[in-house]
Design a protein around this motif. Sequence first.
Motif, PDB file in Angstrom:
ATOM      1  N   ALA A  56      47.585  48.502  48.206  1.00  7.58           N
ATOM      2  CA  ALA A  56      46.972  48.355  46.786  1.00  7.58           C
ATOM      3  C   ALA A  56      47.421  47.116  46.111  1.00  7.58           C
ATOM      4  O   ALA A  56      46.426  46.978  45.269  1.00  7.58           O
ATOM      5  N   LEU A  57      48.469  46.508  46.192  1.00  7.63           N
ATOM      6  CA  LEU A  57      48.725  45.452  45.561  1.00  7.63           C
ATOM      7  C   LEU A  57      47.887  44.363  45.900  1.00  7.63           C
ATOM      8  O   LEU A  57      47.286  43.409  44.982  1.00  7.63           O
ATOM      9  N   GLU A  58      47.519  44.108  47.205  1.00 11.33           N
ATOM     10  CA  GLU A  58      46.621  43.300  47.424  1.00 11.33           C
ATOM     11  C   GLU A  58      45.249  43.291  47.236  1.00 11.33           C
ATOM     12  O   GLU A  58      44.530  42.441  46.743  1.00 11.33           O
ATOM     13  N   VAL A  59      44.679  44.615  47.244  1.00 11.28           N
ATOM     14  CA  VAL A  59      43.502  44.835  46.803  1.00 11.28           C
ATOM     15  C   VAL A  59      43.349  44.696  45.131  1.00 11.28           C
ATOM     16  O   VAL A  59      42.228  44.260  44.599  1.00 11.28           O
ATOM     17  N   ARG A  60      44.254  45.114  44.522  1.00 12.93           N
ATOM     18  CA  ARG A  60      44.309  44.870  43.029  1.00 12.93           C
ATOM     19  C   ARG A  60      44.275  43.527  42.683  1.00 12.93           C
ATOM     20  O   ARG A  60      43.635  42.846  41.745  1.00 12.93           O
ATOM     21  N   SER A  61      44.913  42.627  43.318  1.00  9.05           N
ATOM     22  CA  SER A  61      44.829  41.064  43.458  1.00  9.05           C
ATOM     23  C   SER A  61      43.632  40.583  43.446  1.00  9.05           C
ATOM     24  O   SER A  61      42.868  39.679  42.872  1.00  9.05           O
ATOM     25  N   GLN A  62      42.987  41.163  44.644  1.00 10.85           N
ATOM     26  CA  GLN A  62      41.594  40.694  44.769  1.00 10.85           C
ATOM     27  C   GLN A  62      40.504  41.148  43.628  1.00 10.85           C
ATOM     28  O   GLN A  62      39.698  40.161  43.191  1.00 10.85           O
ATOM     29  N   ARG A  63      40.776  42.321  43.187  1.00 12.61           N
ATOM     30  CA  ARG A  63      39.803  42.668  42.099  1.00 12.61           C
ATOM     31  C   ARG A  63      40.247  41.857  40.839  1.00 12.61           C
ATOM     32  O   ARG A  63      39.377  41.489  40.186  1.00 12.61           O
TER      33      ARG A  63
ATOM     34  N   SER B 216      36.657  35.951  37.619  1.00 10.42           N
ATOM     35  CA  SER B 216      35.411  35.209  37.773  1.00 10.42           C
ATOM     36  C   SER B 216      34.189  35.644  36.875  1.00 10.42           C
ATOM     37  O   SER B 216      33.354  34.618  36.299  1.00 10.42           O
ATOM     38  N   ASN B 217      34.101  36.937  36.579  1.00 14.24           N
ATOM     39  CA  ASN B 217      33.049  37.276  35.780  1.00 14.24           C
ATOM     40  C   ASN B 217      33.374  36.832  34.349  1.00 14.24           C
ATOM     41  O   ASN B 217      32.608  36.523  33.489  1.00 14.24           O
ATOM     42  N   ILE B 218      34.585  36.835  33.791  1.00 15.98           N
ATOM     43  CA  ILE B 218      34.970  36.506  32.528  1.00 15.98           C
ATOM     44  C   ILE B 218      34.665  34.927  32.202  1.00 15.98           C
ATOM     45  O   ILE B 218      33.945  34.463  31.498  1.00 15.98           O
TER      46      ILE B 218
ATOM     47  N   ARG C 266      25.606  37.203  37.653  1.00 12.69           N
ATOM     48  CA  ARG C 266      25.524  38.575  37.657  1.00 12.69           C
ATOM     49  C   ARG C 266      26.694  39.058  37.903  1.00 12.69           C
ATOM     50  O   ARG C 266      27.495  38.530  39.211  1.00 12.69           O
ATOM     51  N   ALA C 267      27.330  39.917  36.997  1.00 13.03           N
ATOM     52  CA  ALA C 267      28.652  40.425  37.127  1.00 13.03           C
ATOM     53  C   ALA C 267      28.979  41.251  38.368  1.00 13.03           C
ATOM     54  O   ALA C 267      28.241  42.000  38.861  1.00 13.03           O
ATOM     55  N   ARG C 268      30.082  41.133  38.885  1.00 12.85           N
ATOM     56  CA  ARG C 268      30.642  41.899  40.040  1.00 12.85           C
ATOM     57  C   ARG C 268      31.948  42.704  40.026  1.00 12.85           C
ATOM     58  O   ARG C 268      32.634  42.312  39.207  1.00 12.85           O
ATOM     59  N   ASP C 269      31.896  43.514  40.603  1.00 14.32           N
ATOM     60  CA  ASP C 269      33.261  44.307  40.737  1.00 14.32           C
ATOM     61  C   ASP C 269      33.676  44.852  42.217  1.00 14.32           C
ATOM     62  O   ASP C 269      32.788  45.188  43.105  1.00 14.32           O
ATOM     63  N   LEU C 270      34.911  44.991  42.441  1.00 15.11           N
ATOM     64  CA  LEU C 270      35.161  45.388  43.704  1.00 15.11           C
ATOM     65  C   LEU C 270      35.758  46.852  43.548  1.00 15.11           C
ATOM     66  O   LEU C 270      36.619  47.224  42.684  1.00 15.11           O
ATOM     67  N   ASP C 271      35.143  47.627  44.525  1.00 14.74           N
ATOM     68  CA  ASP C 271      35.543  49.018  44.482  1.00 14.74           C
ATOM     69  C   ASP C 271      36.687  49.333  45.111  1.00 14.74           C
ATOM     70  O   ASP C 271      36.844  49.323  46.448  1.00 14.74           O
ATOM     71  N   PHE C 272      37.828  49.402  44.408  1.00 15.99           N
ATOM     72  CA  PHE C 272      39.071  49.794  44.836  1.00 15.99           C
ATOM     73  C   PHE C 272      39.326  50.812  46.036  1.00 15.99           C
ATOM     74  O   PHE C 272      39.822  50.686  46.887  1.00 15.99           O
TER      75      PHE C 272
END
Length: 130
Positions: free
Chosen positions: A14-21, A27-29, A38-44
């Motif tokens: 979970a910590l690793e995935v949150r870091s990736q998000r 990057s979006n900001i 185009r803004a992207r997001d990671l589906d946790f």
Amino acid sequence: MDRLDRFFGVSGQALEVRSQRLAVLASNIANAATPGYRARDLDFAAVLADREADGRLPLVRTAAAHIDPGARPAEPALRYRRPVQGAMDGNSVELAVEQVQFAETALRYRTSLAFLDSRIGALKAAMRIE
């Protein structure tokens, strides 16, 4: 190592995935003023479910036309975000939304880190010989 994985549970992943998000949101900001970005997001939940499924369901390739069961997309849960209000230059970053998502993810990251820290403290206490 298997005992350690069970001891820490899903918290390390979970910590690793949150870091990736956080990296995706940053990057979006950073590209809020880039035309056409185009803004992207990671589906946790999707990434975490994908990681938990690794090794649990043995898949077998029974025909040459089947997709290799070991093949994984490079970014399985990275999706483009739909803007509430589009911009004239094609940029889909909504700065306020990105900042809120970043703050929420950072808070969850710190919470996961605190949980792992407490688990490590408990492990160290159990290993102390007095």
